[in-house]
Design a protein around this motif. Structure first.
Motif, PDB file in Angstrom:
ATOM      1  N   PRO A  15      -2.250   4.014   0.378  1.00  0.00           N
ATOM      2  CA  PRO A  15      -3.184   5.065   0.780  1.00  0.00           C
ATOM      3  C   PRO A  15      -4.466   4.980  -0.048  1.00  0.00           C
ATOM      4  O   PRO A  15      -4.398   4.917  -1.283  1.00  0.00           O
ATOM      5  CB  PRO A  15      -2.428   6.364   0.461  1.00  0.00           C
ATOM      6  N   GLY A  16      -5.597   4.932   0.613  1.00  0.00           N
ATOM      7  CA  GLY A  16      -6.874   4.898  -0.100  1.00  0.00           C
ATOM      8  C   GLY A  16      -7.231   3.535  -0.666  1.00  0.00           C
ATOM      9  O   GLY A  16      -8.187   3.400  -1.431  1.00  0.00           O
ATOM     10  N   SER A  17      -6.494   2.492  -0.271  1.00  0.00           N
ATOM     11  CA  SER A  17      -6.781   1.160  -0.819  1.00  0.00           C
ATOM     12  C   SER A  17      -8.025   0.530  -0.199  1.00  0.00           C
ATOM     13  O   SER A  17      -8.538  -0.466  -0.702  1.00  0.00           O
ATOM     14  CB  SER A  17      -5.578   0.234  -0.625  1.00  0.00           C
ATOM     15  N   GLY A  18      -8.501   1.098   0.918  1.00  0.00           N
ATOM     16  CA  GLY A  18      -9.716   0.574   1.550  1.00  0.00           C
ATOM     17  C   GLY A  18      -9.466  -0.187   2.842  1.00  0.00           C
ATOM     18  O   GLY A  18     -10.318  -0.958   3.288  1.00  0.00           O
ATOM     19  N   LYS A  19      -8.323   0.065   3.479  1.00  0.00           N
ATOM     20  CA  LYS A  19      -7.996  -0.607   4.758  1.00  0.00           C
ATOM     21  C   LYS A  19      -9.059  -0.314   5.802  1.00  0.00           C
ATOM     22  O   LYS A  19      -9.577  -1.215   6.461  1.00  0.00           O
ATOM     23  CB  LYS A  19      -6.624  -0.122   5.296  1.00  0.00           C
ATOM     24  N   GLY A  20      -9.386   0.967   5.948  1.00  0.00           N
ATOM     25  CA  GLY A  20     -10.364   1.380   6.957  1.00  0.00           C
ATOM     26  C   GLY A  20     -11.752   0.855   6.617  1.00  0.00           C
ATOM     27  O   GLY A  20     -12.492   0.377   7.489  1.00  0.00           O
ATOM     28  N   THR A  21     -12.120   0.928   5.341  1.00  0.00           N
ATOM     29  CA  THR A  21     -13.455   0.493   4.909  1.00  0.00           C
ATOM     30  C   THR A  21     -13.664  -0.990   5.198  1.00  0.00           C
ATOM     31  O   THR A  21     -14.674  -1.389   5.786  1.00  0.00           O
ATOM     32  CB  THR A  21     -13.608   0.744   3.384  1.00  0.00           C
ATOM     33  N   LEU A  41      -2.457   7.942  15.709  1.00  0.00           N
ATOM     34  CA  LEU A  41      -1.446   9.008  15.622  1.00  0.00           C
ATOM     35  C   LEU A  41      -2.103  10.382  15.488  1.00  0.00           C
ATOM     36  O   LEU A  41      -1.651  11.356  16.102  1.00  0.00           O
ATOM     37  CB  LEU A  41      -0.512   8.755  14.439  1.00  0.00           C
ATOM     38  N   ARG A  42      -3.188  10.453  14.708  1.00  0.00           N
ATOM     39  CA  ARG A  42      -3.884  11.747  14.558  1.00  0.00           C
ATOM     40  C   ARG A  42      -4.479  12.203  15.882  1.00  0.00           C
ATOM     41  O   ARG A  42      -4.429  13.385  16.222  1.00  0.00           O
ATOM     42  CB  ARG A  42      -4.950  11.673  13.456  1.00  0.00           C
ATOM     43  N   ARG A  63       5.463  11.144   6.073  1.00  0.00           N
ATOM     44  CA  ARG A  63       6.586  10.304   6.519  1.00  0.00           C
ATOM     45  C   ARG A  63       6.148   9.373   7.641  1.00  0.00           C
ATOM     46  O   ARG A  63       5.098   9.566   8.246  1.00  0.00           O
ATOM     47  CB  ARG A  63       7.748  11.191   6.968  1.00  0.00           C
ATOM     48  N   ILE A  64       6.975   8.355   7.905  1.00  0.00           N
ATOM     49  CA  ILE A  64       6.613   7.355   8.901  1.00  0.00           C
ATOM     50  C   ILE A  64       7.102   7.782  10.284  1.00  0.00           C
ATOM     51  O   ILE A  64       8.291   8.032  10.488  1.00  0.00           O
ATOM     52  CB  ILE A  64       7.186   5.974   8.501  1.00  0.00           C
ATOM     53  N   VAL A  65       6.166   7.903  11.196  1.00  0.00           N
ATOM     54  CA  VAL A  65       6.437   8.323  12.576  1.00  0.00           C
ATOM     55  C   VAL A  65       7.341   7.273  13.250  1.00  0.00           C
ATOM     56  O   VAL A  65       7.146   6.065  13.019  1.00  0.00           O
ATOM     57  CB  VAL A  65       5.099   8.481  13.336  1.00  0.00           C
ATOM     58  N   GLY A  90      -2.808  -0.238   8.737  1.00  0.00           N
ATOM     59  CA  GLY A  90      -1.788   0.733   8.330  1.00  0.00           C
ATOM     60  C   GLY A  90      -0.473   0.624   9.081  1.00  0.00           C
ATOM     61  O   GLY A  90       0.321   1.564   9.076  1.00  0.00           O
ATOM     62  N   PHE A  91      -0.224  -0.480   9.714  1.00  0.00           N
ATOM     63  CA  PHE A  91       1.009  -0.719  10.468  1.00  0.00           C
ATOM     64  C   PHE A  91       1.297  -2.214  10.418  1.00  0.00           C
ATOM     65  O   PHE A  91       0.350  -3.000  10.531  1.00  0.00           O
ATOM     66  CB  PHE A  91       0.832  -0.263  11.922  1.00  0.00           C
ATOM     67  N   ARG A  93       4.669  -0.248   8.683  1.00  0.00           N
ATOM     68  CA  ARG A  93       4.883   0.421   7.390  1.00  0.00           C
ATOM     69  C   ARG A  93       6.301   0.311   6.884  1.00  0.00           C
ATOM     70  O   ARG A  93       6.578   0.684   5.749  1.00  0.00           O
ATOM     71  CB  ARG A  93       4.512   1.906   7.516  1.00  0.00           C
TER      72      ARG A  93
HETATM   73  N1  UP5 Z   1     -13.282   3.298  -1.011  1.00  0.00           N
HETATM   74  C1  UP5 Z   1     -12.864   2.286  -0.215  1.00  0.00           C
HETATM   75  N2  UP5 Z   1     -12.967   1.111  -0.845  1.00  0.00           N
HETATM   76  C2  UP5 Z   1     -13.421   1.379  -2.086  1.00  0.00           C
HETATM   77  C3  UP5 Z   1     -13.737   0.569  -3.225  1.00  0.00           C
HETATM   78  N3  UP5 Z   1     -13.585  -0.770  -3.202  1.00  0.00           N
HETATM   79  N4  UP5 Z   1     -14.167   1.187  -4.326  1.00  0.00           N
HETATM   80  C4  UP5 Z   1     -14.338   2.519  -4.364  1.00  0.00           C
HETATM   81  N5  UP5 Z   1     -14.074   3.333  -3.321  1.00  0.00           N
HETATM   82  C5  UP5 Z   1     -13.629   2.772  -2.199  1.00  0.00           C
HETATM   83  O1  UP5 Z   1     -10.883   4.376   1.701  1.00  0.00           O
HETATM   84  C6  UP5 Z   1     -10.491   5.559   1.023  1.00  0.00           C
HETATM   85  C7  UP5 Z   1     -11.653   6.099   0.202  1.00  0.00           C
HETATM   86  O2  UP5 Z   1     -11.964   5.178  -0.823  1.00  0.00           O
HETATM   87  C8  UP5 Z   1     -12.941   6.256   1.030  1.00  0.00           C
HETATM   88  O3  UP5 Z   1     -13.611   7.406   0.591  1.00  0.00           O
HETATM   89  C9  UP5 Z   1     -13.733   4.998   0.716  1.00  0.00           C
HETATM   90  O4  UP5 Z   1     -15.112   5.209   0.828  1.00  0.00           O
HETATM   91  C10 UP5 Z   1     -13.302   4.717  -0.706  1.00  0.00           C
HETATM   92  P1  UP5 Z   1     -10.333   4.001   3.144  1.00  0.00           P
HETATM   93  O5  UP5 Z   1     -11.032   2.768   3.587  1.00  0.00           O
HETATM   94  O6  UP5 Z   1     -10.353   5.194   4.025  1.00  0.00           O
HETATM   95  O7  UP5 Z   1      -8.807   3.647   2.745  1.00  0.00           O
HETATM   96  P2  UP5 Z   1      -7.521   3.503   3.640  1.00  0.00           P
HETATM   97  O8  UP5 Z   1      -6.717   2.432   3.017  1.00  0.00           O
HETATM   98  O9  UP5 Z   1      -7.869   3.342   5.072  1.00  0.00           O
HETATM   99  O10 UP5 Z   1      -6.869   4.922   3.331  1.00  0.00           O
HETATM  100  P3  UP5 Z   1      -6.053   5.901   4.263  1.00  0.00           P
HETATM  101  O11 UP5 Z   1      -6.114   7.242   3.617  1.00  0.00           O
HETATM  102  O12 UP5 Z   1      -6.468   5.808   5.670  1.00  0.00           O
HETATM  103  O13 UP5 Z   1      -4.590   5.290   4.078  1.00  0.00           O
HETATM  104  P4  UP5 Z   1      -3.213   5.862   4.508  1.00  0.00           P
HETATM  105  O14 UP5 Z   1      -2.337   4.681   4.571  1.00  0.00           O
HETATM  106  O15 UP5 Z   1      -2.782   6.957   3.603  1.00  0.00           O
HETATM  107  O16 UP5 Z   1      -3.506   6.579   5.878  1.00  0.00           O
HETATM  108  P5  UP5 Z   1      -3.208   6.191   7.385  1.00  0.00           P
HETATM  109  O17 UP5 Z   1      -4.199   6.846   8.233  1.00  0.00           O
HETATM  110  O18 UP5 Z   1      -2.993   4.755   7.516  1.00  0.00           O
HETATM  111  O19 UP5 Z   1      -1.791   6.932   7.605  1.00  0.00           O
HETATM  112  C11 UP5 Z   1      -1.712   8.354   7.486  1.00  0.00           C
HETATM  113  C12 UP5 Z   1      -0.307   8.822   7.833  1.00  0.00           C
HETATM  114  O20 UP5 Z   1      -0.020   8.514   9.193  1.00  0.00           O
HETATM  115  C13 UP5 Z   1       0.839   8.177   7.052  1.00  0.00           C
HETATM  116  O21 UP5 Z   1       1.040   8.810   5.807  1.00  0.00           O
HETATM  117  C14 UP5 Z   1       2.006   8.382   7.999  1.00  0.00           C
HETATM  118  O22 UP5 Z   1       2.496   9.689   7.929  1.00  0.00           O
HETATM  119  C15 UP5 Z   1       1.343   8.200   9.356  1.00  0.00           C
HETATM  120  N6  UP5 Z   1       1.484   6.825   9.898  1.00  0.00           N
HETATM  121  C16 UP5 Z   1       2.699   6.452  10.455  1.00  0.00           C
HETATM  122  O23 UP5 Z   1       3.666   7.225  10.470  1.00  0.00           O
HETATM  123  N7  UP5 Z   1       2.838   5.214  11.013  1.00  0.00           N
HETATM  124  C17 UP5 Z   1       1.803   4.319  11.035  1.00  0.00           C
HETATM  125  O24 UP5 Z   1       2.006   3.207  11.569  1.00  0.00           O
HETATM  126  C18 UP5 Z   1       0.577   4.701  10.461  1.00  0.00           C
HETATM  127  C19 UP5 Z   1       0.437   5.948   9.888  1.00  0.00           C
END
Ligand code: UP5
Ligand code: MG
Length: 172
Positions: A15-21, A41-42, A63-65, A90-91, A93
């Motif tokens: 989470p927050g590792s920068g996948k989306g960025t 999912l959102r 949790r993982i959907v 993010g998939f 997971r």
């Molecule tokens: N930022 C980015 N890169 C940076 C860097 N190099 N240095 C400094 N700052 C940096 O980045 C996060 C923040 O960090 C941003 O503000 C960015 O500017 C900064 P971002 O690129 O958004 O990171 P990301 O890895 O995409 O983080 P995200 O919060 O999206 O990761 P998650 O894995 O937590 O969230 P995701 O949306 O993938 O999943 C959310 C939930 O959905 C899960 O917890 C789960 O409940 C559910 N889910 C499933 O059940 N199944 C799935 O298949 C997917 C999700």
């Protein structure tokens, strides 16, 4: 367009590792399609579908959907696009996610087969997968323990797969 013809890169990280960025940057430079499983999912959660509340609860608890929901969303999004390079962010997971995605690819190949085999229907294919996992895979694992198995990535076109298959025969 079928999943088999698409190039898929899984973008994985905490989470927050920068996948989306990083995905956003790749979209700009390489014209890839960015599919964040979390974003899909959102959106699904807000769409008013019957399992929307379940998805909302799972996400609220981190949790993982269940895979069938996520895989369906990803598959629909990929089929709706005519692009061929996809960043799936993010998939998968967990192991269940991974197996469900692979199963989807195999399902598509079998349903796409033109021979009209009586066992190429969704219901029987599910049963064939289950029997394979429960009864046939242990046979493969037995030989693998004896170092007599070669694993080949079949997610590529038949000619690319054959390049690797024939190398094994050259070594025999
Ligand atoms: N930022 C980015 N890169 C940076 C860097 N190099 N240095 C400094 N700052 C940096 O980045 C996060 C923040 O960090 C941003 O503000 C960015 O500017 C900064 P971002 O690129 O958004 O990171 P990301 O890895 O995409 O983080 P995200 O919060 O999206 O990761 P998650 O894995 O937590 O969230 P995701 O949306 O993938 O999943 C959310 C939930 O959905 C899960 O917890 C789960 O409940 C559910 N889910 C499933 O059940 N199944 C799935 O298949 C997917 C999700
Ligand atoms: Mg993200």
């Amino acid at each position: 367009k079928s999943l088999a013809t698409k190039k898929i890169v899984f973008v994985l990280g905490g989470p927050g590792s920068g996948k989306g960025t990083q995905s956003g940057k790749l979209v700009k430079e390489f014209g890839a399609v960015h599919l964040s499983a979390g974003d899909l999912l959102r959106a699904h959660m807000k769409s008013g579908t019957p399992d929307g509340q379940m998805v909302a609860d799972m996400i609220a608890n981190g949790r993982i959907v269940p895979s069938h929901v996520t895989v369906t969303l990803l598959k629909d999004a990929m089929e709706a696009s005519d692009k061929s390079l996809f960043l799936i962010d993010g998939f998968p997971r967990n192991e269940e996610n991974r197996a469900a995605f692979e199963k989807q690819v195999m399902m598509e190949r079998l349903l796409g087969r033109q021979e009209g085999r009586t066992d190429d229907n969704i219901e029987t294919i599910h049963k064939r997968f289950k029997v394979f996992t429960e009864q046939s895979l242990p046979v493969v694992e037995h030989y693998e323990a004896l170092s007599k198995v070669a694993r080949i990535d079949a997610h590529r076109d038949p000619e690319e797969v054959y390049r690797e298959v024939r190398r094994l025969f050259e070594e025999l």
